[in-house]
Write a protein that holds these residues in place. Structure first.
Motif, PDB file in Angstrom:
ATOM      1  N   PRO A 116       0.925  -1.210  -0.137  1.00 46.24           N
ATOM      2  CA  PRO A 116      -0.064   0.008   0.136  1.00 46.24           C
ATOM      3  C   PRO A 116       0.830   1.270  -0.029  1.00 46.24           C
ATOM      4  N   ASN A 117       0.349   2.345  -0.596  1.00 48.94           N
ATOM      5  CA  ASN A 117       1.082   3.514  -0.630  1.00 48.94           C
ATOM      6  C   ASN A 117       0.311   4.553   0.220  1.00 48.94           C
ATOM      7  N   ASP A 118       1.108   5.071   1.105  1.00 48.28           N
ATOM      8  CA  ASP A 118       0.466   6.031   2.153  1.00 48.28           C
ATOM      9  C   ASP A 118       0.804   7.611   1.635  1.00 48.28           C
ATOM     10  N   PRO A 119      -0.199   8.579   2.011  1.00 50.29           N
ATOM     11  CA  PRO A 119      -0.279   9.818   1.334  1.00 50.29           C
ATOM     12  C   PRO A 119       0.842  10.474   2.058  1.00 50.29           C
ATOM     13  N   PRO A 120       1.362  11.682   1.518  1.00 42.01           N
ATOM     14  CA  PRO A 120       2.315  12.542   2.182  1.00 42.01           C
ATOM     15  C   PRO A 120       1.727  13.123   3.416  1.00 42.01           C
ATOM     16  N   ASP A 121       2.728  13.626   4.511  1.00 39.19           N
ATOM     17  CA  ASP A 121       2.137  14.235   5.417  1.00 39.19           C
ATOM     18  C   ASP A 121       1.629  15.335   5.002  1.00 39.19           C
ATOM     19  N   THR A 122       0.610  16.281   5.862  1.00 38.89           N
ATOM     20  CA  THR A 122       0.133  17.506   5.683  1.00 38.89           C
ATOM     21  C   THR A 122       1.352  18.414   5.497  1.00 38.89           C
ATOM     22  N   PRO A 123       1.156  19.154   4.737  1.00 40.64           N
ATOM     23  CA  PRO A 123       2.319  20.097   4.392  1.00 40.64           C
ATOM     24  C   PRO A 123       2.481  21.331   5.399  1.00 40.64           C
ATOM     25  N   ILE A 124       3.535  21.892   5.652  1.00 39.72           N
ATOM     26  CA  ILE A 124       3.628  23.117   6.548  1.00 39.72           C
ATOM     27  C   ILE A 124       3.806  24.350   5.788  1.00 39.72           C
ATOM     28  N   ILE A 125       3.361  25.342   5.836  1.00 31.37           N
ATOM     29  CA  ILE A 125       3.690  26.806   5.406  1.00 31.37           C
ATOM     30  C   ILE A 125       4.185  27.616   6.191  1.00 31.37           C
ATOM     31  N   THR A 126       5.383  28.315   5.883  1.00 36.71           N
ATOM     32  CA  THR A 126       5.890  29.339   6.592  1.00 36.71           C
ATOM     33  C   THR A 126       6.243  30.600   6.003  1.00 36.71           C
ATOM     34  N   GLY A 127       6.074  32.004   6.532  1.00 33.93           N
ATOM     35  CA  GLY A 127       6.356  32.820   5.775  1.00 33.93           C
ATOM     36  C   GLY A 127       5.564  33.944   6.432  1.00 33.93           C
ATOM     37  N   ASP A 128       5.638  35.237   5.989  1.00 31.88           N
ATOM     38  CA  ASP A 128       4.896  36.450   6.294  1.00 31.88           C
ATOM     39  C   ASP A 128       3.295  36.372   6.554  1.00 31.88           C
ATOM     40  N   PHE A 129       2.774  36.759   7.507  1.00 29.38           N
ATOM     41  CA  PHE A 129       1.328  36.775   7.829  1.00 29.38           C
ATOM     42  C   PHE A 129       0.556  38.152   7.676  1.00 29.38           C
ATOM     43  N   ILE A 130       1.710  39.173   7.480  1.00 26.86           N
ATOM     44  CA  ILE A 130       1.092  40.393   7.210  1.00 26.86           C
ATOM     45  C   ILE A 130       2.105  41.108   6.369  1.00 26.86           C
ATOM     46  N   GLY A 131       1.444  41.961   5.351  1.00 30.51           N
ATOM     47  CA  GLY A 131       2.274  42.671   4.383  1.00 30.51           C
ATOM     48  C   GLY A 131       1.455  43.951   3.712  1.00 30.51           C
ATOM     49  N   ILE A 132       2.099  44.368   2.705  1.00 28.41           N
ATOM     50  CA  ILE A 132       1.365  45.563   2.020  1.00 28.41           C
ATOM     51  C   ILE A 132       1.341  45.082   0.622  1.00 28.41           C
ATOM     52  N   THR A 133       0.389  45.625  -0.118  1.00 27.25           N
ATOM     53  CA  THR A 133      -0.001  45.529  -1.553  1.00 27.25           C
ATOM     54  C   THR A 133       1.494  45.952  -2.215  1.00 27.25           C
ATOM     55  N   GLY A 134       1.558  45.188  -3.623  1.00 24.19           N
ATOM     56  CA  GLY A 134       2.537  45.336  -4.440  1.00 24.19           C
ATOM     57  C   GLY A 134       3.970  44.875  -3.976  1.00 24.19           C
ATOM     58  N   VAL A 135       4.158  44.344  -3.061  1.00 20.81           N
ATOM     59  CA  VAL A 135       5.296  43.780  -2.533  1.00 20.81           C
ATOM     60  C   VAL A 135       5.567  42.045  -2.517  1.00 20.81           C
ATOM     61  N   GLU A 136       6.586  41.812  -3.171  1.00 24.93           N
ATOM     62  CA  GLU A 136       6.768  40.434  -3.079  1.00 24.93           C
ATOM     63  C   GLU A 136       7.151  39.549  -1.871  1.00 24.93           C
ATOM     64  N   TYR A 137       6.498  38.710  -1.437  1.00 24.59           N
ATOM     65  CA  TYR A 137       6.725  37.765  -0.348  1.00 24.59           C
ATOM     66  C   TYR A 137       7.144  36.474  -0.558  1.00 24.59           C
ATOM     67  N   THR A 138       7.975  35.886   0.065  1.00 22.21           N
ATOM     68  CA  THR A 138       8.443  34.603   0.139  1.00 22.21           C
ATOM     69  C   THR A 138       7.958  33.625   1.199  1.00 22.21           C
ATOM     70  N   TYR A 139       7.432  32.381   0.709  1.00 24.63           N
ATOM     71  CA  TYR A 139       6.813  31.284   1.473  1.00 24.63           C
ATOM     72  C   TYR A 139       7.245  30.089   1.238  1.00 24.63           C
ATOM     73  N   PHE A 140       7.452  29.279   2.208  1.00 29.36           N
ATOM     74  CA  PHE A 140       8.284  27.919   2.140  1.00 29.36           C
ATOM     75  C   PHE A 140       6.980  26.867   2.461  1.00 29.36           C
ATOM     76  N   PHE A 141       7.168  25.711   1.588  1.00 31.56           N
ATOM     77  CA  PHE A 141       6.356  24.666   1.835  1.00 31.56           C
ATOM     78  C   PHE A 141       7.327  23.633   1.924  1.00 31.56           C
ATOM     79  N   LYS A 142       6.592  22.629   3.029  1.00 30.90           N
ATOM     80  CA  LYS A 142       7.635  21.434   3.203  1.00 30.90           C
ATOM     81  C   LYS A 142       6.405  20.132   3.609  1.00 30.90           C
ATOM     82  N   THR A 143       6.986  19.175   3.201  1.00 31.17           N
ATOM     83  CA  THR A 143       6.255  17.920   3.909  1.00 31.17           C
ATOM     84  C   THR A 143       7.086  16.843   3.482  1.00 31.17           C
TER      85      THR A 143
END
Length: 125
Positions: free
Chosen positions: A1-28
């Motif tokens: 049997p094949n198990d699904p991946p773990d639920t991913p984790i997202i990290t990065g800025d939770f507040i920002g301003i319009t027009g600015v590029e933000y970086t986010y990290f995804f891992k599982t």
């Protein structure tokens, strides 16, 4: 049997301003060591982005810019090479209007003291 991946984790800025590029990290991790695809929804009018495959445990770095103020919910799901899917993970981002009052110093202050400000809401001094 094949198990699904773990639920991913997202990290990065939770507040920002319009027009600015933000970086986010995804891992599982995939318990079977299969390669993983990420499916990311940025919570605005952009289309869902499907990226991969990546090795189990790889931390994906993606950038995004919001053009309008509002509250956005980033949603990500992982799928392994055998099509087993993880649960969705969501991450809320608050984007404010880009005024000169909202200087980077203000944004940094808010990020650092956000938890303290929320704590005082429930336990006023």
């Amino acid at each position: 049997p094949n198990d699904p991946p773990d639920t991913p984790i997202i990290t990065g800025d939770f507040i920002g301003i319009t027009g600015v590029e933000y970086t986010y990290f995804f891992k599982t991790f995939d318990p079977d060591g299969n390669k993983i695809y990420f499916s990311i929804d940025w919570g605005n009018t952009t289309n869902r982005v499907d990226l991969g495959p990546y090795a189990s445990g790889y931390e994906l770095t993606e950038k995004h810019t919001w053009r309008s103020m509002g509250t956005y919910i980033i949603t990500v799901k992982a799928r392994d090479t055998h099509n087993a899917e993880s649960n969705d993970t969501s991450f809320t981002v608050r984007i404010l209007r880009n005024h000169y009052i909202l200087s980077p110093l203000f944004i940094q202050f808010f990020k650092q003291y956000h938890q303290l400000l929320c704590f005082q809401k429930y336990f006023p001094l």
